[in-house]
Design a protein around this motif. Structure first.
Motif, PDB file in Angstrom:
ATOM      1  N   UNK A  96       0.824  -1.212   0.000  1.00  0.00           N
ATOM      2  CA  UNK A  96       0.000   0.000   0.000  1.00  0.00           C
ATOM      3  C   UNK A  96       0.861   1.267   0.000  1.00  0.00           C
ATOM      4  N   UNK A  97       2.022   1.206   0.651  1.00  0.00           N
ATOM      5  CA  UNK A  97       2.929   2.347   0.615  1.00  0.00           C
ATOM      6  C   UNK A  97       3.421   2.640  -0.785  1.00  0.00           C
ATOM      7  N   UNK A  98       3.649   1.585  -1.575  1.00  0.00           N
ATOM      8  CA  UNK A  98       4.034   1.773  -2.976  1.00  0.00           C
ATOM      9  C   UNK A  98       2.913   2.446  -3.753  1.00  0.00           C
ATOM     10  N   UNK A  99       1.697   1.999  -3.540  1.00  0.00           N
ATOM     11  CA  UNK A  99       0.548   2.607  -4.227  1.00  0.00           C
ATOM     12  C   UNK A  99       0.399   4.081  -3.854  1.00  0.00           C
ATOM     13  N   UNK A 100       0.789   4.433  -2.637  1.00  0.00           N
ATOM     14  CA  UNK A 100       0.655   5.812  -2.168  1.00  0.00           C
ATOM     15  C   UNK A 100       1.853   6.693  -2.511  1.00  0.00           C
ATOM     16  N   UNK A 101       2.888   6.112  -3.133  1.00  0.00           N
ATOM     17  CA  UNK A 101       3.972   6.938  -3.649  1.00  0.00           C
ATOM     18  C   UNK A 101       5.299   6.870  -2.943  1.00  0.00           C
ATOM     19  N   UNK A 102       5.485   5.968  -1.989  1.00  0.00           N
ATOM     20  CA  UNK A 102       6.774   5.867  -1.298  1.00  0.00           C
ATOM     21  C   UNK A 102       7.894   5.542  -2.278  1.00  0.00           C
ATOM     22  N   UNK A 103       9.053   6.153  -2.066  1.00  0.00           N
ATOM     23  CA  UNK A 103      10.213   5.906  -2.931  1.00  0.00           C
ATOM     24  C   UNK A 103      11.035   4.720  -2.466  1.00  0.00           C
ATOM     25  N   UNK A 104      10.888   4.354  -1.190  1.00  0.00           N
ATOM     26  CA  UNK A 104      11.672   3.240  -0.673  1.00  0.00           C
ATOM     27  C   UNK A 104      11.169   2.802   0.684  1.00  0.00           C
ATOM     28  N   UNK A 105      11.637   1.634   1.102  1.00  0.00           N
ATOM     29  CA  UNK A 105      11.253   1.069   2.396  1.00  0.00           C
ATOM     30  C   UNK A 105      12.492   0.504   3.082  1.00  0.00           C
ATOM     31  N   UNK A 138       3.513  -1.634 -10.666  1.00  0.00           N
ATOM     32  CA  UNK A 138       2.882  -1.882 -11.970  1.00  0.00           C
ATOM     33  C   UNK A 138       1.394  -1.580 -11.905  1.00  0.00           C
ATOM     34  N   UNK A 139       0.747  -2.057 -10.843  1.00  0.00           N
ATOM     35  CA  UNK A 139      -0.693  -1.875 -10.699  1.00  0.00           C
ATOM     36  C   UNK A 139      -1.071  -0.410 -10.581  1.00  0.00           C
ATOM     37  N   UNK A 140      -0.263   0.357  -9.851  1.00  0.00           N
ATOM     38  CA  UNK A 140      -0.588   1.765  -9.618  1.00  0.00           C
ATOM     39  C   UNK A 140       0.032   2.704 -10.654  1.00  0.00           C
ATOM     40  N   UNK A 141       0.654   2.126 -11.673  1.00  0.00           N
ATOM     41  CA  UNK A 141       1.252   2.896 -12.777  1.00  0.00           C
ATOM     42  C   UNK A 141       2.306   3.884 -12.303  1.00  0.00           C
ATOM     43  N   UNK A 142       3.133   3.428 -11.355  1.00  0.00           N
ATOM     44  CA  UNK A 142       4.279   4.226 -10.925  1.00  0.00           C
ATOM     45  C   UNK A 142       5.311   4.294 -12.051  1.00  0.00           C
TER      46      UNK A 142
END
Length: 249
Positions: A96-105, A138-142
């Motif tokens: 979910x963090x990826x979908x919300x725009x996080x650059x890294x974890x 991929x799903x969130x079109x980042x």
């Protein structure tokens, strides 16, 4: 339209060759044919719409149709650092963090972390999380796939902390004391391109000694609203607040 991330920077070419996992997904899973179009996303945050011109036994050949125009990435680079939580909570944070725009974890062993992973388990977990991040991107079109790093020691983590421009520490006691403006002030002042690290504790929170160390490294303590959030929920609050302030205001 499917999106595929390539491990190379974008440079104009007459054709692009896709191999490996993206090739397998295009040909074996999606059963694509010549004439179909996909997004190709490159390491330098550029992406294009490309059309399949040929399919061989080992690669897909594509030609560029046009560049993707819409900006998908946050104006600042936000990395989420989570003290290792129980179970599969880190999977959710990365997805979910990826979908919300996080650059890294970054995962790190906090003093109150119950989970203890050896080097072998850390490597296996990191591979799983990298896959989750790629699929979510991929799903969130980042335009980029977030970087995932799982660290084994506090020393490694503090070395990472020192490399960021702004350090935000989500602190439960700040929320209990009614502090709710610090995060807003930080997001109002950050400049485009800033590298921001947001640090969250596991279920038991961050220990007083950890707070003292992070404050000494210029970490800024922030409450996240008047409610106490779970370890896996707090990162989503911060990313959503950043999106609202930096993309919608």
């Amino acid at each position: 339209m499917q999106r595929y991330f390539l491990a190379e920077n974008y440079t104009p070419k007459e054709q692009y060759e896709v191999t490996g996992e993206p090739y397998h997904h295009m040909v074996r899973v999606m059963r694509m044919n010549t004439g179909q179009q996909v997004y190709l996303a490159f390491q330098n945050q550029l992406s294009i719409i490309a059309e399949i011109s040929a399919i061989t036994d080992a690669s897909v050949i594509l030609k560029e149709i046009e560049k993707e125009q819409q900006e998908k990435e946050l104006p600042i680079s936000i990395t989420i650092a989570s003290g290792y939580p129980k179970g599969d909570k880190l999977d959710l944070v990365v997805q979910k963090g990826t979908e919300l725009g996080a650059a890294g974890f970054i995962g790190f062993p906090a003093k109150t972390s119950v989970v203890k992973w050896d080097a072998k388990k850390l490597a296996k977990k990191q591979q799983r999380l990298e896959k989750i991040a790629q699929e979510a991107a991929e799903q969130s079109h980042r335009q980029v796939t977030p970087i995932v790093e799982l660290l084994a020691t506090e020393k490694e983590f503090l070395e990472k902390v020192a490399t960021y421009d702004v350090i935000v520490v989500a602190y439960e006691e700040s929320a209990k004391q009614g502090e709710h403006a610090q995060l807003a002030r930080i997001l109002q002042k950050v400049e485009k391109g800033t590298r921001l690290l947001a640090i969250f504790g596991p279920e038991g929170g961050l220990a007083p000694q950890e707070i003292e160390t992070l404050v000494a490294m210029n970490g800024q303590l922030c409450g996240l609203g008047p409610r106490i959030l779970r370890a896996e929920t707090a990162p989503f609050y911060l990313l959503s607040a950043a999106s609202y302030q930096l993309e919608l205001m």
